[in-house]
Every structure is written in structure tokens, then in C-alpha cells.
Enzyme design. Sequence first.
Site, PDB file in Angstrom:
ATOM      1  N   GLN A 105     -44.749 -90.994 -26.300  1.00 18.84           N
ATOM      2  CA  GLN A 105     -44.601 -92.156 -25.428  1.00 18.84           C
ATOM      3  C   GLN A 105     -45.726 -92.191 -24.396  1.00 18.84           C
ATOM      4  OE1 GLN A 105     -40.726 -92.429 -23.644  1.00 18.84           O
ATOM      5  NE2 GLN A 105     -41.279 -94.163 -22.355  1.00 18.84           N
TER       6      GLN A 105
ATOM      7  N   SER B  28     -43.870 -84.470 -27.964  1.00 18.99           N
ATOM      8  CA  SER B  28     -42.546 -84.976 -27.612  1.00 18.99           C
ATOM      9  C   SER B  28     -42.033 -85.922 -28.698  1.00 18.99           C
ATOM     10  CB  SER B  28     -42.588 -85.650 -26.236  1.00 18.99           C
ATOM     11  OG  SER B  28     -41.303 -85.941 -25.764  1.00 18.99           O
ATOM     12  N   LEU B  29     -41.998 -87.211 -28.442  1.00 22.69           N
ATOM     13  CA  LEU B  29     -41.577 -88.185 -29.460  1.00 22.69           C
ATOM     14  C   LEU B  29     -42.337 -87.986 -30.770  1.00 22.69           C
ATOM     15  CD1 LEU B  29     -40.302 -90.952 -30.401  1.00 22.69           C
ATOM     16  CD2 LEU B  29     -42.375 -91.991 -29.458  1.00 22.69           C
TER      17      LEU B  29
ATOM     18  N   ARG C 183     -32.701 -92.275 -29.398  1.00 20.46           N
ATOM     19  CA  ARG C 183     -33.355 -91.408 -28.426  1.00 20.46           C
ATOM     20  C   ARG C 183     -33.844 -92.218 -27.225  1.00 20.46           C
ATOM     21  NH1 ARG C 183     -38.564 -89.108 -27.289  1.00 20.46           N
ATOM     22  NH2 ARG C 183     -38.564 -86.822 -27.104  1.00 20.46           N
TER      23      ARG C 183
ATOM     24  N   HIS D 176     -37.288 -84.228 -20.076  1.00 21.65           N
ATOM     25  CA  HIS D 176     -37.414 -82.799 -20.374  1.00 21.65           C
ATOM     26  C   HIS D 176     -36.859 -81.917 -19.269  1.00 21.65           C
ATOM     27  CE1 HIS D 176     -39.595 -83.974 -23.917  1.00 21.65           C
ATOM     28  NE2 HIS D 176     -40.425 -84.684 -23.172  1.00 21.65           N
TER      29      HIS D 176
ATOM     30  N   GLN E 296     -34.954 -80.633 -27.220  1.00 20.69           N
ATOM     31  CA  GLN E 296     -36.266 -81.091 -26.753  1.00 20.69           C
ATOM     32  C   GLN E 296     -36.151 -81.984 -25.521  1.00 20.69           C
ATOM     33  OE1 GLN E 296     -38.380 -84.552 -28.218  1.00 20.69           O
ATOM     34  NE2 GLN E 296     -39.732 -83.172 -29.359  1.00 20.69           N
TER      35      GLN E 296
END
Length: 355
Positions: free
Chosen positions: A58, A143-144, A168, A257, A306
Site C-alpha cells: 500500500q 506487507s500487502l 484485509r 502492524h 502480519q
Amino acid sequence: MNMRNVLSTNRIFFKLSVLKSARLHTVRPTATASVVEKASDSKFAQYTPGTAFLFPGQGAQTVGMAKDVVEEVAAARDLFDQASEILGYDLLKLCVEGPKEKLDSTVISQPAIYVASLAALEKLRQTEGEEAVQAADVTAGLSLGEYTALTFAGALKFEDGVRLVKIRGESMQAAADARPSAMVSVIGLSAEKVEELCEAANKEVGADDGVRIANFLCNGNYAVSGGLPGCEAVERLAKPNFKARMTVRLAVAGAFHTAYMKPAEEKLREALASTEIVVPRIPVVSNVDAQPHSDPEVIKDILARQLTSPVQWEKSMMTMLEKGLQSSYEIGPNKVIAGIVKRIDKKHSVTNIQV
């Protein structure tokens, strides 16, 4: 982040990472989450990387992305058509036309980056052939981007990936709305110093408003997440007390996170339980512990964790480089990852396949 052109997390990291700064001694992040060891999870324990495919997360989105690729690559257009049917809105139109505020939102940007990155993969396949695609023997995503990496590695079906990143994004936005929080990028300090900065900030606020490093990106570029008072304390102390070059409030929905995302983790875990994930055909290096995993149930657990665990991107890249990684392809919108990788190893070869 208060900037005229609102940028998401990783784009800010990229823009700031290319600024010249004094070289700092690299401190490898040690706060890596532990994962329960299972015999069924050992397939990639001794992997030897040669070529990595790296997928952005992102923040890499930009209005106008994917416009050319869908006109030139039929398979890329098909991906957007399938995704739009699943999502219930025209994803391609939002990518190409915006508005920027909507594309930048957590709910929209996550499916957009996921699909656009896989469209870039189809571009590579058409322009350089299947041999170029199959050349990758390890993959990772920021991440994503880990969802994109798992899809590329054959562990996750595209349709299921679209559904998961939709949930998500929605869950992360809902968690952020429920409890005010923020993220701050700290530029010019080692990881050790940022940890000390977080400790100092936490002494000034209550435990519920504390902060911690959420994104270990590269030397001199770490993102701190937590309560608004904690983030404000970081901003107040960073330059005068710790000699940081600057801090930047990030344009994200909340403290990604960290424990602030626990409700989102629980929601995502429910969705993962009913989703089929199989053993990847190549190693997919996890953001949570910087290691590849082969057991589908372990992968599901890691994807859920995550959301509340720090992103160990620096350690992931350094581990692959130490194991002999020769070259990388950044596949997806923008050049977010390339900028970060070059800060870790300026000599490492990174080829961009953009949309």
C-alpha cells in the site's frame, strides 16, 4: 501526514530514501516474531536465492496506473475484469481515473495494488516470455505485497487473493476508525536509535498510547506506529534529542502492524480459515519473521499475524542477499521497493516492471 499531495506509507518511504544522508551503521532488526516450528514447514529451510520477484504494498498506487497495460496485454485486462466482478465496483476505472482520495483509501488501494502488480507480471510474461517469469526462484512482498507474492508462487488463487485483500483493507480501516492512532516515519536514525526514541516517547505517555517500530525498511528509514500522543512525542523528541533528520506523519488510516490492528487480525483470520492455500512452488519470504514457509496452515497464521507484527523488510532483504541473491525484479506500480533495496545494497541489480 499533513502534505498537499496525500501519499501513502511506502511512497513516502521511497521519496525520502533517495535523499542524500550521512551513512549510518546498519543495525539488523532483532525483534522478529517467532513462528512455531513444524516438520511440514521445512521445505524451503535451506533455500538458495538467485533471482527475486518483489511486490510493492500500500502506498505504491497512483492515479493512471494500469491504463497502458490493460490496452496492451489482454491477460492484464482479464485480471481487472475478474477482480471488479468480485469486488462489486469498477477497479480499473478507479486506478485509471481516480479520484486520488478514493484510490488512496485503505479499502480501495489494497485490491488495486494487488491486481495491478499481477497485471505487471502479465506484462513481463508478454514482453519477455514465460522463461523470464519462471526465472524467479524466490519472492517476497512488502506487507500487502506478500499476498501478490503468494499468488505468483501458486499458493493462493487469484480470486481468493482478491477476496482476502478486500477483507484485509476493510478490516484495517474499521480497526483504525475504532481507535485513533497514527504512523510516523523517522528519517536519518539507525534502528537502535529509533528504538531508544520510542522508549523515550513511551515514558511521556500512557501505556495505551505507546509506540513501537512497525516497519523496518532500511537503514535510516523506519516507521513508528501507535497512539496519537505517542506519535506526537516521537515527533517532538526526534530532532532535538536524537538528531533525526526529520519525521513525517504518514497518510495512513492508523497504527498498522501494531496491536491497534488486533480486530482486523481476528477478522482476517476467519477469512483465511475458509480459504485454500497450498504449498508454494518457490520460497515466499514472510514479513513477520523474514523466513519462507511451506506449511499452508503456518502461512495462514503468518498472514493474520502480519497485521499486528512489525514488517521485517530490511532483514528479509539482507538475509536473501547474504544467501547469494544476484538480482531482483520489482513488479508493480511505482519504484517504491527499488529505492529501499538500493539503500540496503546500492550495487544490487533491480529491474522495474511497472504499470
